[in-house]
Enzyme design. Structure first.
Site, PDB file in Angstrom:
ATOM      1  N   PRO A  78       0.838  -1.203   0.000  1.00 40.36           N
ATOM      2  CA  PRO A  78       0.000   0.000   0.000  1.00 40.36           C
ATOM      3  C   PRO A  78       0.871   1.250   0.000  1.00 40.36           C
ATOM      4  O   PRO A  78       1.794   1.364   0.805  1.00 40.36           O
ATOM      5  CB  PRO A  78      -0.783  -0.111   1.314  1.00 40.36           C
ATOM      6  CG  PRO A  78       0.054  -0.999   2.192  1.00 40.36           C
ATOM      7  CD  PRO A  78       0.754  -1.950   1.267  1.00 40.36           C
ATOM      8  N   SER A 107      -4.062   1.585  -0.641  1.00 42.97           N
ATOM      9  CA  SER A 107      -3.911   2.316   0.620  1.00 42.97           C
ATOM     10  C   SER A 107      -5.198   3.058   0.984  1.00 42.97           C
ATOM     11  O   SER A 107      -5.922   3.530   0.102  1.00 42.97           O
ATOM     12  CB  SER A 107      -2.780   3.332   0.470  1.00 42.97           C
ATOM     13  OG  SER A 107      -2.811   4.283   1.514  1.00 42.97           O
ATOM     14  N   GLN A 128      -5.768  -1.774   2.380  1.00 44.37           N
ATOM     15  CA  GLN A 128      -5.001  -1.445   3.596  1.00 44.37           C
ATOM     16  C   GLN A 128      -5.776  -0.435   4.426  1.00 44.37           C
ATOM     17  O   GLN A 128      -6.205   0.608   3.934  1.00 44.37           O
ATOM     18  CB  GLN A 128      -3.633  -0.864   3.208  1.00 44.37           C
ATOM     19  CG  GLN A 128      -2.795  -0.395   4.398  1.00 44.37           C
ATOM     20  CD  GLN A 128      -2.944   1.102   4.676  1.00 44.37           C
ATOM     21  OE1 GLN A 128      -3.103   1.884   3.747  1.00 44.37           O
ATOM     22  NE2 GLN A 128      -2.918   1.489   5.946  1.00 44.37           N
ATOM     23  N   TYR A 130      -5.996   2.159   7.707  1.00 44.03           N
ATOM     24  CA  TYR A 130      -5.523   2.905   8.862  1.00 44.03           C
ATOM     25  C   TYR A 130      -6.740   3.083   9.749  1.00 44.03           C
ATOM     26  O   TYR A 130      -7.775   3.568   9.276  1.00 44.03           O
ATOM     27  CB  TYR A 130      -5.010   4.299   8.466  1.00 44.03           C
ATOM     28  CG  TYR A 130      -3.633   4.323   7.852  1.00 44.03           C
ATOM     29  CD1 TYR A 130      -2.548   3.757   8.512  1.00 44.03           C
ATOM     30  CD2 TYR A 130      -3.405   4.962   6.639  1.00 44.03           C
ATOM     31  CE1 TYR A 130      -1.272   3.809   7.958  1.00 44.03           C
ATOM     32  CE2 TYR A 130      -2.131   5.013   6.086  1.00 44.03           C
ATOM     33  CZ  TYR A 130      -1.077   4.431   6.753  1.00 44.03           C
ATOM     34  OH  TYR A 130       0.186   4.485   6.207  1.00 44.03           O
ATOM     35  N   THR A 156      -2.544  -1.648   9.052  1.00 43.70           N
ATOM     36  CA  THR A 156      -1.219  -1.078   9.335  1.00 43.70           C
ATOM     37  C   THR A 156      -1.158  -0.573  10.769  1.00 43.70           C
ATOM     38  O   THR A 156      -2.008   0.208  11.198  1.00 43.70           O
ATOM     39  CB  THR A 156      -0.911   0.058   8.331  1.00 43.70           C
ATOM     40  OG1 THR A 156      -0.887  -0.517   7.023  1.00 43.70           O
ATOM     41  CG2 THR A 156       0.442   0.700   8.631  1.00 43.70           C
ATOM     42  N   ARG A 165       9.035  13.682   7.988  1.00 37.41           N
ATOM     43  CA  ARG A 165       9.849  13.608   6.766  1.00 37.41           C
ATOM     44  C   ARG A 165      10.124  15.042   6.327  1.00 37.41           C
ATOM     45  O   ARG A 165       9.216  15.755   5.896  1.00 37.41           O
ATOM     46  CB  ARG A 165       9.099  12.821   5.697  1.00 37.41           C
ATOM     47  CG  ARG A 165       8.786  11.404   6.192  1.00 37.41           C
ATOM     48  CD  ARG A 165       7.591  10.776   5.548  1.00 37.41           C
ATOM     49  NE  ARG A 165       7.051   9.706   6.391  1.00 37.41           N
ATOM     50  CZ  ARG A 165       5.842   9.193   6.253  1.00 37.41           C
ATOM     51  NH1 ARG A 165       5.044   9.621   5.303  1.00 37.41           N
ATOM     52  NH2 ARG A 165       5.417   8.247   7.059  1.00 37.41           N
ATOM     53  N   LYS A 252       0.295  -5.401   9.420  1.00 35.05           N
ATOM     54  CA  LYS A 252       1.496  -4.819   8.784  1.00 35.05           C
ATOM     55  C   LYS A 252       2.194  -3.832   9.723  1.00 35.05           C
ATOM     56  O   LYS A 252       1.541  -3.025  10.377  1.00 35.05           O
ATOM     57  CB  LYS A 252       1.083  -4.094   7.511  1.00 35.05           C
ATOM     58  CG  LYS A 252       2.209  -3.356   6.798  1.00 35.05           C
ATOM     59  CD  LYS A 252       1.733  -2.822   5.452  1.00 35.05           C
ATOM     60  CE  LYS A 252       2.846  -2.158   4.678  1.00 35.05           C
ATOM     61  NZ  LYS A 252       3.135  -0.796   5.151  1.00 35.05           N
ATOM     62  N   HIS A 276       7.736   0.384   7.602  1.00 34.61           N
ATOM     63  CA  HIS A 276       7.094   1.411   6.776  1.00 34.61           C
ATOM     64  C   HIS A 276       8.109   2.035   5.795  1.00 34.61           C
ATOM     65  O   HIS A 276       8.059   3.221   5.502  1.00 34.61           O
ATOM     66  CB  HIS A 276       6.481   2.501   7.674  1.00 34.61           C
ATOM     67  CG  HIS A 276       5.170   3.034   7.169  1.00 34.61           C
ATOM     68  ND1 HIS A 276       3.949   2.648   7.674  1.00 34.61           N
ATOM     69  CD2 HIS A 276       4.888   3.951   6.203  1.00 34.61           C
ATOM     70  CE1 HIS A 276       2.983   3.301   7.050  1.00 34.61           C
ATOM     71  NE2 HIS A 276       3.523   4.089   6.147  1.00 34.61           N
ATOM     72  N   ASP A 307       8.707  -6.597   4.004  1.00 33.31           N
ATOM     73  CA  ASP A 307       9.029  -5.507   3.069  1.00 33.31           C
ATOM     74  C   ASP A 307      10.086  -4.584   3.647  1.00 33.31           C
ATOM     75  O   ASP A 307      10.417  -4.630   4.827  1.00 33.31           O
ATOM     76  CB  ASP A 307       7.778  -4.746   2.592  1.00 33.31           C
ATOM     77  CG  ASP A 307       7.224  -3.749   3.595  1.00 33.31           C
ATOM     78  OD1 ASP A 307       7.940  -3.304   4.503  1.00 33.31           O
ATOM     79  OD2 ASP A 307       6.035  -3.400   3.450  1.00 33.31           O
ATOM     80  N   ILE A 310      13.446  -3.599  -0.904  1.00 33.74           N
ATOM     81  CA  ILE A 310      13.559  -4.499  -2.062  1.00 33.74           C
ATOM     82  C   ILE A 310      13.630  -3.706  -3.358  1.00 33.74           C
ATOM     83  O   ILE A 310      12.717  -2.950  -3.693  1.00 33.74           O
ATOM     84  CB  ILE A 310      12.381  -5.501  -2.085  1.00 33.74           C
ATOM     85  CG1 ILE A 310      12.542  -6.477  -0.929  1.00 33.74           C
ATOM     86  CG2 ILE A 310      12.310  -6.221  -3.436  1.00 33.74           C
ATOM     87  CD1 ILE A 310      11.487  -7.536  -0.841  1.00 33.74           C
TER      88      ILE A 310
HETATM   89  C1  LIG Z   1       5.450   6.964  -0.766  1.00 34.94           C
HETATM   90  C2  LIG Z   1       5.054   5.901   0.216  1.00 34.94           C
HETATM   91  C3  LIG Z   1       3.772   5.921   0.753  1.00 34.94           C
HETATM   92  C4  LIG Z   1       3.382   4.905   1.633  1.00 34.94           C
HETATM   93  N1  LIG Z   1       2.085   4.877   2.092  1.00 34.94           N
HETATM   94  C5  LIG Z   1       1.680   3.843   2.860  1.00 34.94           C
HETATM   95  C6  LIG Z   1       0.314   3.730   3.239  1.00 34.94           C
HETATM   96  O1  LIG Z   1      -0.519   4.531   2.857  1.00 34.94           O
HETATM   97  N2  LIG Z   1      -0.025   2.674   4.026  1.00 34.94           N
HETATM   98  C7  LIG Z   1       0.888   1.736   4.455  1.00 34.94           C
HETATM   99  O2  LIG Z   1       0.533   0.808   5.175  1.00 34.94           O
HETATM  100  N3  LIG Z   1       2.180   1.822   4.085  1.00 34.94           N
HETATM  101  C8  LIG Z   1       2.588   2.833   3.294  1.00 34.94           C
HETATM  102  N4  LIG Z   1       3.889   2.892   2.889  1.00 34.94           N
HETATM  103  C9  LIG Z   1       4.838   1.813   3.257  1.00 34.94           C
HETATM  104  C10 LIG Z   1       4.805   0.695   2.224  1.00 34.94           C
HETATM  105  O3  LIG Z   1       3.592  -0.011   2.281  1.00 34.94           O
HETATM  106  C11 LIG Z   1       5.940  -0.309   2.454  1.00 34.94           C
HETATM  107  O4  LIG Z   1       5.911  -0.745   3.786  1.00 34.94           O
HETATM  108  C12 LIG Z   1       7.318   0.275   2.123  1.00 34.94           C
HETATM  109  O5  LIG Z   1       7.251   1.102   0.989  1.00 34.94           O
HETATM  110  C13 LIG Z   1       8.311  -0.845   1.876  1.00 34.94           C
HETATM  111  O6  LIG Z   1       9.584  -0.338   1.624  1.00 34.94           O
HETATM  112  P1  LIG Z   1      10.172  -0.105   0.141  1.00 34.94           P
HETATM  113  O7  LIG Z   1       9.524   1.146  -0.372  1.00 34.94           O
HETATM  114  O8  LIG Z   1      11.626   0.059   0.402  1.00 34.94           O
HETATM  115  O9  LIG Z   1       9.819  -1.314  -0.695  1.00 34.94           O
HETATM  116  C14 LIG Z   1       4.295   3.895   2.002  1.00 34.94           C
HETATM  117  C15 LIG Z   1       5.580   3.892   1.443  1.00 34.94           C
HETATM  118  C16 LIG Z   1       5.961   4.881   0.549  1.00 34.94           C
HETATM  119  C17 LIG Z   1       7.332   4.817  -0.061  1.00 34.94           C
END
Ligand SMILES: Cc1cc2nc3c(=O)[nH]c(=O)nc-3n(C[C@H](O)[C@H](O)[C@H](O)COP(=O)(O)O)c2cc1C
Length: 378
Positions: A78, A107, A128, A130, A156, A165, A252, A276, A307, A310
């Protein structure tokens, strides 16, 4: 344009094509970004055992995730604001995933709504959640996902408060972007993105806009959203979600053995070992560093997904060898989407599949089910 051969090529292309505030939103971690970078570095440090003179004809990386057949042990994670990386981004990514045979996770903070994605895909996707302070809204979201046919809920747990950030604050991140001079100057350099965005009506948080009373313009939407992440979320909230969701449940954001044990006791179908993408607790261990201990603690009771970091098929192979049942990609598919829309997501999946297949072969394995710690230099 040079030939695209890996995810890094697509990342470079996305950087040129996606407005700065949205590219930065993806390519960032919280505070010093140490955990963000460690996620990738920890996978890089892991060395593989190369084996030779074994018959590696007829290889297969097909497996299942929570009982669902998948073309390889990968799902699309997501990612909020995916529809700002490319117009209609969630729909395009979901279609690419569907055609490739891997799950797509929408998401809560998506631009295209649950209904938008359902109308434009044929097979069930995952949603997903929240948990928001407004529990009535969260309940309605689950009902909407259920009605749309979502086969799994990914809850999540690691975003009760937001890890800061810096780049998002400096860029004034908003969806859609506010027309400030610097933003307009940047948009002028991204005509393809602007043209596609002008053609679509999907430019707000689709799951929220029009579904919460009193929230009808951009600023009230942003205010409502920011005030809604619920710091009081605890394991009783997880039980509450479980009561309202009768299909598969994935928890998650697990990054600690004790939490993994509680998650397994609760009776979820899978956990995702995740920090995350290094966007929350800066200074937390890299996902890959905690994976092995969590697999050892609960791997015989619950599917352990993974995750964080990767960027290649080699990374997927390492996670599976360490004991992950399967993996998710976040930024990797986002870069493909930003670079080339749906084709870019397909390209990422093709690249990862090929890298995974060849890596598996060079490690002397023919079936992903047989990959294990014996393939790693430990
Ligand atoms: C731009 C961005 C937005 C994200 N938004 C969500 C989200 O809305 N919900 C969520 O559970 N995780 C969110 N994540 C985390 C991702 O689901 C995931 O855990 C993470 O991107 C994994 O790492 P990677 O980007 O190195 O593959 C987000 C990640 C990124 C990069």
């Amino acid at each position: 344009m040079t030939v695209v051969t890996d995810v890094a090529d697509l990342q470079a292309l996305a950087k040129r094509r996606v407005p700065k505030m949205f590219y930065d939103y993806a390519d960032t971690g919280s505070w010093t970004q140490s955990t963000y970078h460690e996620n990738e570095a920890a996978l890089q440090r892991q060395k593989l055992r190369q084996r030779v003179a074994r018959n590696i004809d007829n290889r297969s990386v097909k497996t299942t995730m929570i009982g669902q057949d998948v073309a390889m042990p990968v799902a699309l994670a997501p990612v909020g604001l995916t529809g700002m990386q490319h117009a209609d981004g969630e729909i395009l990514a979901a279609q690419a995933a569907e055609e490739f045979g891997v799950p797509f996770t929408l998401s809560t903070m998506s631009i295209c709504s649950i209904e938008d994605v359902a109308e434009n895909t044929k097979s069930p996707f995952w949603f997903q959640l929240y948990v928001m302070r407004d529990r009535g809204f969260s309940e309605r979201l689950m009902q909407r996902a259920h009605t749309a046919g979502c086969s799994a809920l990914v809850l999540t747990l690691d975003l009760q408060v937001l890890g800061q950030r810096h780049r998002d604050l400096k860029n004034g991140l908003s969806a859609p972007p506010k027309p400030k001079p610097l933003v307009l100057a940047d948009l002028a350099l991204k005509p393809r993105w602007c043209w596609n965005m002008l053609k679509t009506g999907r430019r707000q948080f689709g799951n929220i806009h029009g579904h919460v009373s009193g929230v009808d313009d951009m600023s009230s939407l942003a205010e409502w959203t920011n005030s809604q992440f619920d710091p009081s979320l605890d394991w009783s909230s997880v039980e509450w979600v479980k009561k309202h969701w009768d299909r598969k449940l994935i928890l998650k954001g697990i990054n600690d053995v004790e939490d993994a044990k509680i998650a397994a006791d609760i009776g979820a179908d899978a956990i995702v070992v995740s920090n995350h993408g290094g966007r929350q607790l800066d200074g937390a261990l890299a996902s890959y560093e905690v994976l092995g201990d969590i697999v050892d603690a609960v791997g015989d009771r619950i599917e352990v997904h993974f995750d964080g970091g990767i960027r290649s098929g080699q990374d997927i192979f390492k996670a599976v060898a360490m004991g992950a049942h399967s993996t998710y990609i976040g930024r990797a598919f986002i870069y493909g989407l930003g670079a080339m829309g749906k084709d870019g997501v397909t390209k990422v999946l093709e690249i990862l599949h090929k890298e995974l297949d060849v890596t598996m072969g060079l490690c002397g394995e023919t079936d992903i089910a047989n990959v294990g710690r014996h393939n790693l230099v430990l």
